[in-house]
Every structure is written in structure tokens, then in C-alpha cells.
Design a protein around this motif. Structure first.
Motif, PDB file in Angstrom:
ATOM      1  N   ALA A 190      56.421  20.717 -22.323  1.00 29.22           N
ATOM      2  CA  ALA A 190      57.184  21.005 -21.109  1.00 29.22           C
ATOM      3  C   ALA A 190      57.475  19.686 -20.395  1.00 29.22           C
ATOM      4  CB  ALA A 190      56.402  21.948 -20.197  1.00 29.22           C
ATOM      5  N   PRO A 191      58.701  19.184 -20.519  1.00 35.91           N
ATOM      6  CA  PRO A 191      59.024  17.902 -19.892  1.00 35.91           C
ATOM      7  C   PRO A 191      59.000  17.988 -18.360  1.00 35.91           C
ATOM      8  CG  PRO A 191      60.986  18.852 -20.891  1.00 35.91           C
ATOM      9  CD  PRO A 191      59.835  19.750 -21.236  1.00 35.91           C
ATOM     10  N   THR A 192      58.540  16.906 -17.750  1.00 37.83           N
ATOM     11  CA  THR A 192      58.487  16.807 -16.292  1.00 37.83           C
ATOM     12  C   THR A 192      59.411  15.686 -15.842  1.00 37.83           C
ATOM     13  OG1 THR A 192      56.225  17.622 -16.198  1.00 37.83           O
ATOM     14  CG2 THR A 192      56.983  16.365 -14.305  1.00 37.83           C
ATOM     15  N   GLN A 193      60.135  15.944 -14.767  1.00 37.48           N
ATOM     16  CA  GLN A 193      60.985  14.918 -14.183  1.00 37.48           C
ATOM     17  C   GLN A 193      60.573  14.705 -12.736  1.00 37.48           C
ATOM     18  OE1 GLN A 193      64.737  16.880 -14.826  1.00 37.48           O
ATOM     19  NE2 GLN A 193      64.898  17.514 -12.695  1.00 37.48           N
ATOM     20  N   THR A 194      60.786  13.496 -12.253  1.00 41.10           N
ATOM     21  CA  THR A 194      60.462  13.131 -10.883  1.00 41.10           C
ATOM     22  C   THR A 194      61.736  12.728 -10.164  1.00 41.10           C
ATOM     23  OG1 THR A 194      58.269  12.365 -11.537  1.00 41.10           O
ATOM     24  CG2 THR A 194      59.111  11.563  -9.420  1.00 41.10           C
ATOM     25  N   ASP A 233      70.296  28.665 -18.577  1.00 48.62           N
ATOM     26  CA  ASP A 233      70.839  29.213 -19.817  1.00 48.62           C
ATOM     27  C   ASP A 233      71.892  28.232 -20.308  1.00 48.62           C
ATOM     28  OD1 ASP A 233      72.245  30.516 -21.858  1.00 48.62           O
ATOM     29  OD2 ASP A 233      72.059  32.474 -20.888  1.00 48.62           O
ATOM     30  N   PHE A 234      71.589  27.560 -21.421  1.00 44.84           N
ATOM     31  CA  PHE A 234      72.519  26.610 -22.001  1.00 44.84           C
ATOM     32  C   PHE A 234      72.972  27.143 -23.349  1.00 44.84           C
ATOM     33  CE2 PHE A 234      73.534  22.625 -24.358  1.00 44.84           C
ATOM     34  CZ  PHE A 234      74.618  22.246 -23.597  1.00 44.84           C
ATOM     35  N   ASN A 235      74.135  27.781 -23.339  1.00 43.67           N
ATOM     36  CA  ASN A 235      74.686  28.380 -24.553  1.00 43.67           C
ATOM     37  C   ASN A 235      73.674  29.263 -25.279  1.00 43.67           C
ATOM     38  OD1 ASN A 235      77.298  27.240 -24.317  1.00 43.67           O
ATOM     39  ND2 ASN A 235      76.527  25.301 -25.110  1.00 43.67           N
ATOM     40  N   GLY A 236      72.950  30.094 -24.521  1.00 43.22           N
ATOM     41  CA  GLY A 236      71.997  31.031 -25.108  1.00 43.22           C
ATOM     42  C   GLY A 236      70.570  30.533 -25.198  1.00 43.22           C
ATOM     43  N   ILE A 237      70.338  29.245 -24.956  1.00 40.24           N
ATOM     44  CA  ILE A 237      68.971  28.713 -24.918  1.00 40.24           C
ATOM     45  C   ILE A 237      68.511  28.812 -23.471  1.00 40.24           C
ATOM     46  CG2 ILE A 237      67.512  26.703 -25.285  1.00 40.24           C
ATOM     47  CD1 ILE A 237      69.647  25.755 -27.332  1.00 40.24           C
ATOM     48  N   THR A 238      67.471  29.626 -23.223  1.00 40.01           N
ATOM     49  CA  THR A 238      67.035  29.875 -21.846  1.00 40.01           C
ATOM     50  C   THR A 238      65.736  29.154 -21.548  1.00 40.01           C
ATOM     51  OG1 THR A 238      65.861  31.875 -22.511  1.00 40.01           O
ATOM     52  CG2 THR A 238      68.158  32.139 -21.803  1.00 40.01           C
ATOM     53  N   GLY A 239      65.567  28.840 -20.289  1.00 41.12           N
ATOM     54  CA  GLY A 239      64.350  28.170 -19.843  1.00 41.12           C
ATOM     55  C   GLY A 239      64.185  28.334 -18.351  1.00 41.12           C
ATOM     56  N   THR A 240      63.103  27.750 -17.844  1.00 39.39           N
ATOM     57  CA  THR A 240      62.802  27.792 -16.411  1.00 39.39           C
ATOM     58  C   THR A 240      62.372  26.411 -15.950  1.00 39.39           C
ATOM     59  OG1 THR A 240      62.054  30.074 -16.612  1.00 39.39           O
ATOM     60  CG2 THR A 240      61.386  28.883 -14.629  1.00 39.39           C
ATOM     61  N   GLN A 241      62.907  26.010 -14.806  1.00 36.49           N
ATOM     62  CA  GLN A 241      62.515  24.745 -14.198  1.00 36.49           C
ATOM     63  C   GLN A 241      61.848  25.068 -12.870  1.00 36.49           C
ATOM     64  OE1 GLN A 241      65.591  21.917 -12.655  1.00 36.49           O
ATOM     65  NE2 GLN A 241      64.821  20.658 -14.340  1.00 36.49           N
ATOM     66  N   THR A 242      60.691  24.446 -12.610  1.00 34.27           N
ATOM     67  CA  THR A 242      59.962  24.734 -11.374  1.00 34.27           C
ATOM     68  C   THR A 242      60.776  24.313 -10.160  1.00 34.27           C
ATOM     69  OG1 THR A 242      58.787  22.624 -11.555  1.00 34.27           O
ATOM     70  CG2 THR A 242      57.662  24.581 -12.424  1.00 34.27           C
ATOM     71  N   GLY A 243      60.553  25.019  -9.055  1.00 33.89           N
ATOM     72  CA  GLY A 243      61.272  24.741  -7.817  1.00 33.89           C
ATOM     73  C   GLY A 243      60.749  23.502  -7.114  1.00 33.89           C
ATOM     74  N   GLY A 272      70.535  29.350 -12.043  1.00 35.94           N
ATOM     75  CA  GLY A 272      70.434  30.234 -10.898  1.00 35.94           C
ATOM     76  C   GLY A 272      69.126  30.012 -10.175  1.00 35.94           C
ATOM     77  N   ALA A 273      69.163  30.115  -8.850  1.00 34.53           N
ATOM     78  CA  ALA A 273      67.951  29.912  -8.052  1.00 34.53           C
ATOM     79  C   ALA A 273      68.112  30.549  -6.681  1.00 34.53           C
ATOM     80  CB  ALA A 273      67.664  28.426  -7.891  1.00 34.53           C
ATOM     81  N   THR A 274      66.987  30.843  -6.079  1.00 37.46           N
ATOM     82  CA  THR A 274      66.948  31.291  -4.688  1.00 37.46           C
ATOM     83  C   THR A 274      66.526  30.105  -3.831  1.00 37.46           C
ATOM     84  OG1 THR A 274      66.375  33.535  -5.358  1.00 37.46           O
ATOM     85  CG2 THR A 274      65.901  32.938  -3.081  1.00 37.46           C
ATOM     86  N   THR A 275      67.135  29.975  -2.644  1.00 37.29           N
ATOM     87  CA  THR A 275      66.805  28.871  -1.747  1.00 37.29           C
ATOM     88  C   THR A 275      66.454  29.400  -0.366  1.00 37.29           C
ATOM     89  OG1 THR A 275      69.149  28.567  -1.239  1.00 37.29           O
ATOM     90  CG2 THR A 275      68.227  27.152  -2.946  1.00 37.29           C
ATOM     91  N   TRP A 276      65.671  28.612   0.348  1.00 37.85           N
ATOM     92  CA  TRP A 276      65.243  28.923   1.699  1.00 37.85           C
ATOM     93  C   TRP A 276      65.396  27.667   2.546  1.00 37.85           C
ATOM     94  CZ3 TRP A 276      62.732  30.134  -2.758  1.00 37.85           C
ATOM     95  CH2 TRP A 276      62.435  31.470  -2.999  1.00 37.85           C
ATOM     96  N   GLN A 282      58.483  16.771  -8.042  1.00 35.66           N
ATOM     97  CA  GLN A 282      58.473  16.851  -9.500  1.00 35.66           C
ATOM     98  C   GLN A 282      58.860  18.250  -9.941  1.00 35.66           C
ATOM     99  OE1 GLN A 282      54.562  15.466 -10.772  1.00 35.66           O
ATOM    100  NE2 GLN A 282      55.532  13.548 -11.370  1.00 35.66           N
ATOM    101  N   GLN A 283      59.497  18.330 -11.104  1.00 32.31           N
ATOM    102  CA  GLN A 283      59.862  19.603 -11.700  1.00 32.31           C
ATOM    103  C   GLN A 283      59.500  19.574 -13.183  1.00 32.31           C
ATOM    104  OE1 GLN A 283      64.046  19.234 -10.143  1.00 32.31           O
ATOM    105  NE2 GLN A 283      63.781  21.451  -9.997  1.00 32.31           N
ATOM    106  N   THR A 284      59.020  20.715 -13.667  1.00 34.63           N
ATOM    107  CA  THR A 284      58.697  20.865 -15.080  1.00 34.63           C
ATOM    108  C   THR A 284      59.606  21.938 -15.654  1.00 34.63           C
ATOM    109  OG1 THR A 284      56.404  20.236 -14.679  1.00 34.63           O
ATOM    110  CG2 THR A 284      56.863  21.409 -16.729  1.00 34.63           C
ATOM    111  N   THR A 285      60.159  21.668 -16.844  1.00 30.47           N
ATOM    112  CA  THR A 285      61.069  22.603 -17.492  1.00 30.47           C
ATOM    113  C   THR A 285      60.405  23.165 -18.746  1.00 30.47           C
ATOM    114  OG1 THR A 285      62.924  21.283 -16.697  1.00 30.47           O
ATOM    115  CG2 THR A 285      63.395  22.895 -18.414  1.00 30.47           C
ATOM    116  N   THR A 286      60.381  24.489 -18.854  1.00 30.20           N
ATOM    117  CA  THR A 286      59.782  25.142 -20.020  1.00 30.20           C
ATOM    118  C   THR A 286      60.826  25.978 -20.743  1.00 30.20           C
ATOM    119  OG1 THR A 286      59.060  26.991 -18.644  1.00 30.20           O
ATOM    120  CG2 THR A 286      57.467  25.234 -19.020  1.00 30.20           C
TER     121      THR A 286
END
Length: 176
Positions: free
Chosen positions: A95-99, A53-63, A31-35, A84-88
Motif C-alpha cells: 500500500a503506497p503512501t504519499q506525503t 476507479d481507473f478503467n475498472g481497477i478500484t482502490g481506496t485512498q485514505t482521507g 469520489g469523496a465526502t468532504t466537511w 499523508q495518504q495511503t492507497t490500497t
């Protein structure tokens, strides 16, 4: 359903805010908000932090911010960008980062497209290719074709990726 819910300022620029969107597929919910901002013919999509939320495992990925259209370019005109986005995840110290690198190309201008038996004229058709890589994921690729109708916005999107193929179309709209 996409619905504009207001406006917000980011770094002095006015962005139109969409209602938050949540999608769920095969145990994965995001889920995310967009502008969306338009400045001098450049349309920038801003996505807020993404809740995962992946089968109860929750996290946040930067916008991220991404240019999705440069309406002043001629057919064949291109643009490019990177974000770039970092997922925690709670309890996981790394915290892995993807480009993501993306390239856009204007495919057609002043064309028409029929969506749900409605003909939209003065349409710009663009292709965007995104390649995402990082420590936590294998390189993935996504191709998107957008049809933007003048004074309306995106009326059709075709998205092909390693995660599936999707088509999004405009059902109806109200101009204020």
C-alpha cells in the motif's frame, strides 16, 4: 455542485458536511465526502476516504485534513501543514503512501471580486501551494488561489497542477 447536507462531530468539533462529490476524467473516477470546520478563524477542510476507479481497477485512498484559510492573519501571513495518504488496491499487497506538504499565504484582504456578474465584497484572497511525493508517484505540485467572501465562503477557486488547470466559481447560494 457543492451542497451542505448537515453536520457531523469529529473529535468534539462540529463540521459542516458537503454532499459526496465524484469526478471523472480520462478513465479515472474519484469520489469523496468532504466537511468544513471553522474554529477561531481557522477553516479546516476534511476529506473522507477517496474511492478510486481507473478503467475498472478500484482502490481506496485514505482521507486527510487541511487548513485552507486563517482569516485572522494579516496580508502576507502564512501557515503550513502536512498530511499523508495511503492507497490500497485489492490483491496488491503493498500500500503506497504519499506525503503532501502545503503552505498558505494571505494575498489580499477586504477586497472585491466579480464572479458571474455578481460583485462580492469583504473578500480574502489566499494562495495555497501543495507538493506531494511518495514511493508510488513522482513529485507533483499544485497551486490554488481561493477567494473567500465573508458570510458566503469560497466564491472562486483557480487550481493549477501537473494534472490540469481548473477554475471553479460560485453559481448561486442560499443562506439559512
Amino acid at each position: 455542485t457543492l451542497k451542505f447536507t448537515g453536520t457531523e462531530l469529529f473529535s468534539g468539533a462540529n463540521y459542516y458536511k458537503f454532499a459526496s462529490i465524484t469526478n471523472a476524467v480520462n478513465g479515472l473516477s474519484v469520489g469523496a465526502t468532504t466537511w468544513l470546520n471553522k474554529s477561531n478563524g481557522t477553516y479546516t477542510l476534511k476529506t473522507g476516504d477517496v474511492s478510486i476507479d481507473f478503467n475498472g481497477i478500484t482502490g481506496t485512498q485514505t482521507g486527510f485534513d487541511m487548513i485552507i484559510l486563517k482569516e485572522n492573519l494579516p496580508v502576507g501571513g502564512t501557515w503550513a501543514g502536512t498530511y499523508q495518504q495511503t492507497t490500497t488496491y485489492p490483491g496488491i499487497p503493498v500500500a503506497p503512501t504519499q506525503t503532501t506538504e502545503y503552505n498558505g499565504t494571505v494575498i489580499e484582504k477586504n477586497t472585491s471580486v466579480v464572479v458571474n456578474n455578481v460583485t462580492y465584497n469583504d473578500v480574502i484572497k489566499v494562495h495555497i501551494n501543495q507538493v506531494t511525493s511518495g514511493a508510488a508517484i513522482v513529485t507533483s505540485e499544485e497551486d490554488m488561489i481561493y477567494w473567500f467572501a465573508k458570510n458566503i465562503g469560497p466564491v472562486k477557486i483557480i487550481q493549477n497542477s501537473d494534472f490540469g488547470d481548473y477554475e471553479t466559481v460560485l453559481i448561486d447560494y442560499t443562506l439559512y
